[in-house]
Design a protein around this motif. Structure first.
Motif, PDB file in Angstrom:
ATOM      1  N   GLY A  43      39.411  33.539  44.364  1.00 52.90           N
ATOM      2  CA  GLY A  43      40.048  34.585  43.577  1.00 52.90           C
ATOM      3  C   GLY A  43      41.172  35.277  44.329  1.00 52.90           C
ATOM      4  O   GLY A  43      41.489  34.950  45.479  1.00 52.90           O
ATOM      5  N   ASP A  44      41.748  36.276  43.663  1.00 56.03           N
ATOM      6  CA  ASP A  44      42.889  36.996  44.219  1.00 56.03           C
ATOM      7  C   ASP A  44      42.565  37.704  45.530  1.00 56.03           C
ATOM      8  O   ASP A  44      43.374  37.688  46.455  1.00 56.03           O
ATOM      9  CB  ASP A  44      43.396  38.033  43.215  1.00 56.03           C
ATOM     10  CG  ASP A  44      44.240  37.422  42.114  1.00 56.03           C
ATOM     11  OD1 ASP A  44      44.774  36.312  42.310  1.00 56.03           O
ATOM     12  OD2 ASP A  44      44.386  38.066  41.063  1.00 56.03           O
ATOM     13  N   LYS A  45      41.411  38.335  45.608  1.00 56.95           N
ATOM     14  CA  LYS A  45      41.066  39.088  46.815  1.00 56.95           C
ATOM     15  C   LYS A  45      41.017  38.170  48.035  1.00 56.95           C
ATOM     16  O   LYS A  45      41.600  38.475  49.080  1.00 56.95           O
ATOM     17  CB  LYS A  45      39.727  39.798  46.621  1.00 56.95           C
ATOM     18  CG  LYS A  45      39.346  40.671  47.769  1.00 56.95           C
ATOM     19  CD  LYS A  45      38.044  41.413  47.478  1.00 56.95           C
ATOM     20  CE  LYS A  45      37.644  42.271  48.666  1.00 56.95           C
ATOM     21  NZ  LYS A  45      36.398  42.982  48.433  1.00 56.95           N
ATOM     22  N   THR A  48      44.540  36.728  48.863  1.00 51.72           N
ATOM     23  CA  THR A  48      45.397  37.777  49.413  1.00 51.72           C
ATOM     24  C   THR A  48      45.062  38.014  50.882  1.00 51.72           C
ATOM     25  O   THR A  48      45.965  38.150  51.717  1.00 51.72           O
ATOM     26  CB  THR A  48      45.260  39.084  48.611  1.00 51.72           C
ATOM     27  OG1 THR A  48      45.703  38.834  47.267  1.00 51.72           O
ATOM     28  CG2 THR A  48      46.092  40.208  49.207  1.00 51.72           C
ATOM     29  N   ARG A  59      49.841  39.883  49.315  1.00 55.94           N
ATOM     30  CA  ARG A  59      49.825  39.626  47.862  1.00 55.94           C
ATOM     31  C   ARG A  59      49.168  38.269  47.621  1.00 55.94           C
ATOM     32  O   ARG A  59      49.121  37.415  48.517  1.00 55.94           O
ATOM     33  CB  ARG A  59      51.230  39.653  47.295  1.00 55.94           C
ATOM     34  CG  ARG A  59      52.136  38.583  47.861  1.00 55.94           C
ATOM     35  CD  ARG A  59      53.523  38.636  47.210  1.00 55.94           C
ATOM     36  NE  ARG A  59      54.350  37.546  47.665  1.00 55.94           N
ATOM     37  CZ  ARG A  59      55.352  37.671  48.529  1.00 55.94           C
ATOM     38  NH1 ARG A  59      55.653  38.843  49.021  1.00 55.94           N
ATOM     39  NH2 ARG A  59      56.052  36.626  48.882  1.00 55.94           N
ATOM     40  N   PRO A  60      48.700  38.057  46.387  1.00 55.79           N
ATOM     41  CA  PRO A  60      48.114  36.741  46.095  1.00 55.79           C
ATOM     42  C   PRO A  60      49.190  35.673  45.990  1.00 55.79           C
ATOM     43  O   PRO A  60      50.358  35.957  45.721  1.00 55.79           O
ATOM     44  CB  PRO A  60      47.411  36.944  44.745  1.00 55.79           C
ATOM     45  CG  PRO A  60      48.056  38.133  44.138  1.00 55.79           C
ATOM     46  CD  PRO A  60      48.597  38.972  45.259  1.00 55.79           C
ATOM     47  N   THR A  61      48.786  34.458  46.217  1.00 52.50           N
ATOM     48  CA  THR A  61      49.646  33.293  46.049  1.00 52.50           C
ATOM     49  C   THR A  61      48.812  32.230  45.349  1.00 52.50           C
ATOM     50  O   THR A  61      47.595  32.357  45.257  1.00 52.50           O
ATOM     51  CB  THR A  61      50.199  32.794  47.400  1.00 52.50           C
ATOM     52  OG1 THR A  61      51.143  31.751  47.154  1.00 52.50           O
ATOM     53  CG2 THR A  61      49.102  32.298  48.318  1.00 52.50           C
ATOM     54  N   ASP A  62      49.433  31.194  44.850  1.00 51.75           N
ATOM     55  CA  ASP A  62      48.684  30.174  44.123  1.00 51.75           C
ATOM     56  C   ASP A  62      47.952  29.207  45.042  1.00 51.75           C
ATOM     57  O   ASP A  62      46.838  28.801  44.765  1.00 51.75           O
ATOM     58  CB  ASP A  62      49.576  29.406  43.145  1.00 51.75           C
ATOM     59  CG  ASP A  62      50.765  28.730  43.816  1.00 51.75           C
ATOM     60  OD1 ASP A  62      51.109  29.086  44.958  1.00 51.75           O
ATOM     61  OD2 ASP A  62      51.361  27.840  43.185  1.00 51.75           O
ATOM     62  N   SER A  85      44.118  29.782  44.231  1.00 54.91           N
ATOM     63  CA  SER A  85      43.703  30.989  43.509  1.00 54.91           C
ATOM     64  C   SER A  85      43.838  30.724  42.015  1.00 54.91           C
ATOM     65  O   SER A  85      44.949  30.694  41.476  1.00 54.91           O
ATOM     66  CB  SER A  85      44.568  32.184  43.903  1.00 54.91           C
ATOM     67  OG  SER A  85      44.284  33.278  43.035  1.00 54.91           O
ATOM     68  N   PRO A  87      43.049  32.688  39.432  1.00 54.28           N
ATOM     69  CA  PRO A  87      43.702  33.764  38.678  1.00 54.28           C
ATOM     70  C   PRO A  87      45.229  33.746  38.800  1.00 54.28           C
ATOM     71  O   PRO A  87      45.943  33.973  37.817  1.00 54.28           O
ATOM     72  CB  PRO A  87      43.115  35.043  39.296  1.00 54.28           C
ATOM     73  CG  PRO A  87      41.803  34.620  39.855  1.00 54.28           C
ATOM     74  CD  PRO A  87      42.018  33.209  40.339  1.00 54.28           C
ATOM     75  N   GLN A  88      45.751  33.452  39.970  1.00 55.76           N
ATOM     76  CA  GLN A  88      47.198  33.378  40.158  1.00 55.76           C
ATOM     77  C   GLN A  88      47.775  32.182  39.403  1.00 55.76           C
ATOM     78  O   GLN A  88      48.847  32.264  38.808  1.00 55.76           O
ATOM     79  CB  GLN A  88      47.557  33.300  41.648  1.00 55.76           C
ATOM     80  CG  GLN A  88      49.031  33.201  41.934  1.00 55.76           C
ATOM     81  CD  GLN A  88      49.805  34.439  41.498  1.00 55.76           C
ATOM     82  OE1 GLN A  88      49.257  35.524  41.377  1.00 55.76           O
ATOM     83  NE2 GLN A  88      51.095  34.265  41.250  1.00 55.76           N
ATOM     84  N   ARG A  91      48.134  33.116  35.816  1.00 57.52           N
ATOM     85  CA  ARG A  91      49.286  34.009  35.584  1.00 57.52           C
ATOM     86  C   ARG A  91      50.615  33.272  35.626  1.00 57.52           C
ATOM     87  O   ARG A  91      51.535  33.591  34.877  1.00 57.52           O
ATOM     88  CB  ARG A  91      49.295  35.138  36.618  1.00 57.52           C
ATOM     89  CG  ARG A  91      48.267  36.212  36.382  1.00 57.52           C
ATOM     90  CD  ARG A  91      48.508  37.424  37.273  1.00 57.52           C
ATOM     91  NE  ARG A  91      48.368  37.107  38.683  1.00 57.52           N
ATOM     92  CZ  ARG A  91      47.214  37.125  39.361  1.00 57.52           C
ATOM     93  NH1 ARG A  91      46.083  37.420  38.742  1.00 57.52           N
ATOM     94  NH2 ARG A  91      47.198  36.842  40.644  1.00 57.52           N
TER      95      ARG A  91
END
Length: 105
Positions: A43-45, A48, A59-62, A85, A87-88, A91
Motif C-alpha cells: 500500500g501507499d504507507k 512511501t 510520497r508514494p510511487t507505483d 503500490s 493504490p498508486q 490512481r
C-alpha cells in the motif's frame, strides 16, 4: 526458468498465481534469466516509507525495484525485489487510459 515469489500485502484483485504467470511471461523474453525475483504488492504507507528511505522522496510511487548482486562481490541467486503500490497504480491508470490491471502488468 525464473523462480518467482509473490506477496500481496494490500488490497489487490489479482492472485499470486496470476502475478506469477505474468512474471514468467515477461521473463520468457529473456531466455538467460535463471534466477529468482520477489514481487510484493503493498500500500501507499509502505511504498512511501521505502521511497523516502531509498530515494529521499516522501510520497508514494507505483513501483520500486532493488537488484541484488549488481555491486556485490558475492553472486546471488536472486535478481532482486519489485515493490508495487496497488493504490498508486489505481490512481494513475486513467492517466494512461488503462485499467488498473493493465497498468500493474
Amino acid at each position: 526458468m525464473i523462480e518467482v515469489t509473490v506477496s500481496i500485502r494490500a488490497k489487490c484483485p489479482l492472485t499470486e498465481e496470476a502475478l506469477t504467470r505474468a512474471v514468467h511471461v515477461a521473463a520468457g523474453y529473456e531466455k538467460k534469466i535463471k534466477r529468482a525475483v520477489e514481487i510484493q504488492i503493498i500500500g501507499d504507507k509502505a511504498i512511501t516509507e521505502l521511497n523516502r528511505r531509498y530515494r529521499g522522496l516522501d510520497r508514494p510511487t507505483d513501483v520500486l525495484s532493488f537488484a541484488w548482486g549488481e555491486d556485490s562481490a558475492f553472486p546471488s541467486k536472486s535478481l532482486g525485489q519489485i515493490y508495487l503500490s496497488y493504490p498508486q497504480i489505481v490512481r494513475q491508470a486513467p492517466r494512461f487510459k488503462m485499467t488498473p490491471t493493465q497498468e500493474l502488468y
